[in-house]
Enzyme design. Structure first.
Site, PDB file in Angstrom:
ATOM      1  N   PHE A 121       0.831  -1.189   0.000  1.00  0.00           N
ATOM      2  CA  PHE A 121       0.000   0.000   0.000  1.00  0.00           C
ATOM      3  C   PHE A 121       0.879   1.257   0.000  1.00  0.00           C
ATOM      4  CE2 PHE A 121      -2.355   3.262   2.522  1.00  0.00           C
ATOM      5  CZ  PHE A 121      -3.348   3.519   1.588  1.00  0.00           C
ATOM      6  N   GLN A 122       0.617   2.157  -0.931  1.00  0.00           N
ATOM      7  CA  GLN A 122       1.340   3.429  -1.077  1.00  0.00           C
ATOM      8  C   GLN A 122       2.859   3.219  -1.198  1.00  0.00           C
ATOM      9  OE1 GLN A 122      -0.057   6.160   2.014  1.00  0.00           O
ATOM     10  NE2 GLN A 122      -1.663   6.877   0.628  1.00  0.00           N
ATOM     11  N   MET A 160       1.236  33.175 -22.268  1.00  0.00           N
ATOM     12  CA  MET A 160       2.419  32.898 -23.074  1.00  0.00           C
ATOM     13  C   MET A 160       2.107  31.878 -24.160  1.00  0.00           C
ATOM     14  SD  MET A 160       5.464  33.936 -23.557  1.00  0.00           S
ATOM     15  CE  MET A 160       6.174  34.639 -22.067  1.00  0.00           C
ATOM     16  N   LYS A 163       9.399   2.662   7.006  1.00  0.00           N
ATOM     17  CA  LYS A 163       8.764   2.867   8.310  1.00  0.00           C
ATOM     18  C   LYS A 163       9.383   2.006   9.400  1.00  0.00           C
ATOM     19  CE  LYS A 163       4.129   3.608  10.206  1.00  0.00           C
ATOM     20  NZ  LYS A 163       2.669   3.527   9.923  1.00  0.00           N
TER      21      LYS A 163
END
Length: 585
Positions: free
Chosen positions: A131-132, A492, A181
């Protein structure tokens, strides 16, 4: 006023870095930042970076919660640009880390010092599509000076300290430490110290003496010398040495856009900015010089136009701290690798006499008159953006800091603001990142002394890309003034479509834009609306005097274009001052 990550603590619980125990990898990360002197950080919380934020709870670092991770990187970038020391940004794993990518690429292109800390899935899950999870070091390797994947809680503090040192030393740039982590949560033993520079990294100082002598002889023998001051003059804090060389030897000074502020633009020797939208007189000086002393510039395409036509008769002396820049784009006849301030002192000492350049300086003055920067106004005509920039400049102290987004408004700010001091121009140059201005203003505001003015120029299209950061400016009660040069278009792009795509304005005009003054009030900022010339002074003065974030929605002439212009890849001596001249190029 910035927001600490922590809530109010009991005094008995407060502790300094020296006495606070380091019990985890996250503690070591934060202690390494404190040991490096970090006092501000910008970021967005998330699961994988949460242990580091928990360690920040007790730290003497003020953390600003940004609305988007890209803005955290831009704010850190601007903080580093104004202070000269690396700005710090944090993000969680996966989308948090990838949202930093644009900001890190921007810092990399502009050699801005940034340290990014990203959370990561636990080491045991890395490579398993957790996850992530994202391969953050793989994604960011091409856009950082170096990056690290932390593997050991006992050495993660050294990783962070080394990343800080590398972001700062030599040619500055962004670095990143990816923090699994389990590493930040694990027990750790680590003693803070000064951020180390890796033993294998060498930072040049003085240039080779024989090469300096040869360059000095070329400079002394010049009849049409020019100094080209790049962003490296500011990164290397060499503006004093640059001014000494220029004034002692009577050398006209041209700057690149990143070099704005390296030499005072109100000085008689200043020729302004060169390149695609530089002044006509700066480009003429570059294209007709016989010796070009280029300091801290990478000769990018927006400066040179076609490399084969750039400064065609010049002997090039190139001073740069990064040997990779020598001969990369423009051949250097006299390459001088070293610290800009040191090498300029060497050149000053070695140059036997001033070049015989009185006639050349007269020619430069004549070009300055012939190609003076101006614009047409008409009674009861639409508000001109150039006038808004000039008026804002007139109402602010000369050391005001200017940040911008990217687009026409950026060019008008570059052209019509008079920059007299270094570290007062904060913009996105190499990457050209729309939305840079507001988060940069937040970073600049926190980096600058309280009595400094911070003004941000944005376009309506660029402003909409980071408008959520108004919430941050209001929450932190930051005294910044944002002037939106609103022409209801990506101006621009529209200008280029008119000039080079037969006027096919595909996806460049807005049929509707928000009322930015009203939107400002919804965020809790102070909103102002500006539509006519006679309102300019009063409205701008009120916005600048407001103690807090203010937004000026300046409705400017929608068809106004940026001139001068050198077509992409063209000859810098063949610039157009208006649309009819452009059609003839």
């Amino acid at each position: 006023m910035t927001e600490h990550v922590s809530v109010q603590q009991d005094p008995a619980e407060e502790s300094t870095t020296a006495t606070r125990p380091i019990t985890s990898g996250a503690d070591a990360v934060v202690a390494a930042l404190e040991a490096a002197g970090v006092d501000h950080a910008f970021g967005v919380q998330g699961g994988a970076i949460m242990p580091v934020y928990d360690a920040l709870y007790h730290a003497d670092i003020e953390h600003v919660v940004m609305g988007h991770e890209q803005s955290a990187a831009h704010a850190a970038d601007a903080y580093g640009t104004v202070t000269g020391t690396p700005g710090v940004c944090l993000a969680t794993s996966g989308p948090g880390a990838t949202n930093l990518v644009t900001g890190l690429a921007d810092a990399d292109m502009d050699s801005d010092p940034v340290v990014a800390l990203t959370g990561q899935a636990p080491s045991t899950l890395v490579g398993k599509d957790a996850f992530q999870e994202t391969d953050t070091t793989g994604v960011t390797e091409p856009i950082t000076k170096t990056n690290y994947f932390a593997t050991d809680p006992d050495t993660v503090g050294d990783d962070v300290g080394e990343a800080f040192a590398l972001a700062r030393d030599g040619r500055p740039g962004p670095t990143l430490v990816d923090l699994p982590k389990d590493v930040t949560q694990a027990p750790a033993e680590w003693t803070p110290g000064d951020p180390p520079r890796p033993a294998h990294v060498e930072v040049p100082d003085a240039a080779d003496g024989a090469r300096v002598d040869a360059a000095a002889a070329a400079l002394a023998g010049a009849e049409r010398p020019v100094v080209l001051a790049g962003g490296g003059v500011i990164k290397g804090e060499a503006w004093g040495e640059l001014r000494a060389v220029a004034t002692e030897f009577g050398l006209p000074v041209v700057t690149t856009m990143p070099g704005l502020g390296s030499f005072p633009e109100d000085h008689a020797l200043s020729m302004g900015v060169a390149g695609m939208h530089g002044t006509g007189y700066a480009n003429m000086a570059l294209q007709h010089c016989d010796v070009l002393l280029a300091v801290g510039t990478r000769f990018d395409d927006r400066l040179t136009g076609g490399v084969e036509t750039f400064a065609p008769g010049a002997t090039v002396v190139h001073v740069d701290i990064d040997p990779a820049e020598i001969d990369k784009n423009v051949h250097a006849d006299h390459p001088l690798v070293g610290d800009a301030a040191t090498v300029l002192d060497q050149l000053r000492d070695a140059t036997p006499r001033s070049p015989d350049a009185a006639a050349w300086r007269t020619a430069c003055e004549e070009w300055r008159d012939e190609y003076a920067m101006d614009y047409r106004t008409a009674e009861d005509g639409p508000l001109k953006p150039q006038f808004v920039v000039e008026a804002t400049d007139a109402l602010t102290p000369e050391d005001a800091i200017v940040t911008t987004g990217v687009g026409q408004h950026q060019m008008w700010a570059m052209q019509y603001w008079t920059f007299r001091h270094p570290r007062t121009w904060v913009s996105s140059h190499g990457l050209g990142t729309m939305g840079y201005g507001l988060p940069a203003a937040i970073g600049a505001r926190l980096a600058a002394a309280d009595d400094r003015s911070v003004v941000c120029f944005e376009g309506d299209g660029s402003f909409l890309m980071s408008v959520q950061e108004l919430a941050v400016a209001v929450r932190e009660d930051l005294d910044v003034t944002v002037v939106v040069l609103n022409n209801a278009a990506i101006g621009m792009v529209r200008q280029w479509q008119d000039a080079f795509f037969d006027g096919r304005r595909m996806a460049s005009e807005y049929s509707w834009v928000p009322e930015f003054d009203t939107l400002a009030e919804a965020f809790g900022a102070k909103g102002f609306r500006l539509e006519t010339d006679d309102e300019v002074a009063e409205t701008l003065r009120a916005a600048l005097e407001y103690d807090g974030p203010s937004i000026v929605d300046a409705h400017v002439a929608p068809e106004e274009d940026v001139y001068p212009i050198v077509p992409s890849g063209g000859d810098d001596a063949k610039f157009a001052l208006n649309g009819s001249q452009l059609a003839d190029l």
